[in-house]
Design an enzyme around this catalytic site. Sequence first.
Site, short mmCIF file in Angstrom:
data_model
loop_
_atom_site.label_atom_id
_atom_site.label_comp_id
_atom_site.label_asym_id
_atom_site.label_seq_id
_atom_site.Cartn_x
_atom_site.Cartn_y
_atom_site.Cartn_z
N HIS A 102 16.27 -47.81 4.04
CA HIS A 102 16.22 -48.08 5.49
C HIS A 102 16.71 -46.86 6.28
CE1 HIS A 102 15.83 -52.43 4.46
NE2 HIS A 102 16.65 -52.07 3.47
N SER A 106 9.30 -22.01 19.68
CA SER A 106 8.81 -22.72 20.85
C SER A 106 8.45 -21.68 21.90
CB SER A 106 9.90 -23.65 21.38
OG SER A 106 9.72 -23.88 22.76
N LYS A 113 14.52 -22.54 19.31
CA LYS A 113 13.82 -23.48 18.43
C LYS A 113 13.20 -22.82 17.20
CE LYS A 113 12.87 -27.36 18.93
NZ LYS A 113 11.96 -28.04 19.84
N GLU A 122 5.53 -30.93 9.55
CA GLU A 122 4.95 -31.90 10.50
C GLU A 122 3.45 -32.08 10.24
OE1 GLU A 122 6.31 -31.14 14.72
OE2 GLU A 122 7.28 -29.49 13.66
#
Length: 489
Positions: free
Chosen positions: A164, A285, A291, A298
Amino acid sequence: MTDPVGKAPDRLWGGGYAQDTHPLVQKLNASVGYDQKLAYDDIVGSLAHATMLRDQSILPEDDYAAIVTGLRTIWADIAAGRFVWSVAREDVHMNIEAALRDRIGDPAGRLHTARSRNDQVALDERLWLRRTLGQIAGYIAHLAAVLAEAARDHANWPMPGYTHLQRAQPVTVGHLLLAHAEAQLRDASRVLDCLQRLNVSPLGSGALAGTTLPIDRDKTSALLGFAGPTRNSLDAVADRDHLVEAMAAAALGAVHLSRIGEELCLYASAEFGFVRLPDAFTTGSSLMPQKKNPDMAELLRGKSGRVIGDLVTLLVALKGLPRAYNKDMQEDKEPLFDAMQTWGDCLQVTADMLAAAQWQKKALLAALDKGFLLATDLADELVRAGMPFRTAHEKVASLVAELVAANTTFGKLGAVRLADKLGVDTGVVAAAIDVRKALRRRDIPGAPHPGRVAREAVAMGKRAAKVQALAQAWLVPCAAERLLVGDAA
Ligand code: ARG
């Protein structure tokens, strides 16, 4: 290079048409923009077919020699990117046959004897998929080998295990990596299984009902390295099961990679800090200077969507088709190529990314300290002392609640006070709340005992090597390929 012929094409074959085709018919009907990917297999298939026709005295020796030479020069041009594909010539089969006619003249007209584009495309797709799945199985084996090696290096690196997405019990980084390797080997076995089934030759099934000419289907099958000819001509030209199987394997394979990607995204975040992905797999970024985004991880998630979509596209295209060939089946190619390309690329980038990933020991240990991951181990100690498990569970649960309220941990409280609260021996509690000891006590098959994980990592390396050998066996060039590229293939 594709020549986008704008005007309605001259019809290449057949006669008796009262009109030229509508320009949009040409656009929608033409598949050469994508099926040129089959060119190598198409030519290899033609070489096998021509050789058989010659051996059966259907094709004169001189014409055979001209056809072989012509096909070789066509392939040389295609391989060098010099060949001009024509939309007016519709598909890869007609482009190559028409180019042969341009180059060698009349003998070209004998190549298509006792053959239809229906058995031709069925053949090309089997040859293409056989080679591609062989490569994919190789990529999977490589990924499993990378996982095995990283698992060996991290067999004894404790980390929190989750259910979980809540800290649950300790595992090791090696154990987690091997979990992913197991899934990869299952993917490989699906691919190898599909390869066994697809390895039959549809050539000689004609348009749907074979031929009246005395062809030798065993001969072409052998030249093309197949286990034998297909047994039913209607099935042979209408069957795309192997594409569905391969794409179903691809969809599940992409989902497996997506789940690896999701873990890497989570674990590479500042919130977890468990792993560092090298710069080669991250991007910055355009706005926020600090970043480093885990784009590749991803995209492992993102790409799975299109591979699943590819499978669904094919299933829907096939679902209502009567036997035998229908033009709808031309729609099988783009999703097939896309799924295999995407899966293959993702497998390779995952292997490279995981080989370079740097696991962060300190952050892993710090996380272990917090989540009461050894609560079950403590309950097990109470069980060993004779307490029923349910009672032990309750007792440890209320102890944990008390420590959470006091903002402390098992480690901070210490074995002496814990033992006192639970009414058991200090030594026993000390052993239970030491994560390294706790891992060593999980000495059963399949559990994250570090010694067992290390042995499993070695075994995984060997299993991966076996899959690699099986994969490579599918990549050995067949006799017809050697006719095209010589023994250098
Ligand atoms: N381009 C076609 C396909 O990929 C080849 C077979 C066409 N056969 C036909 N009879 N029109 O499906």
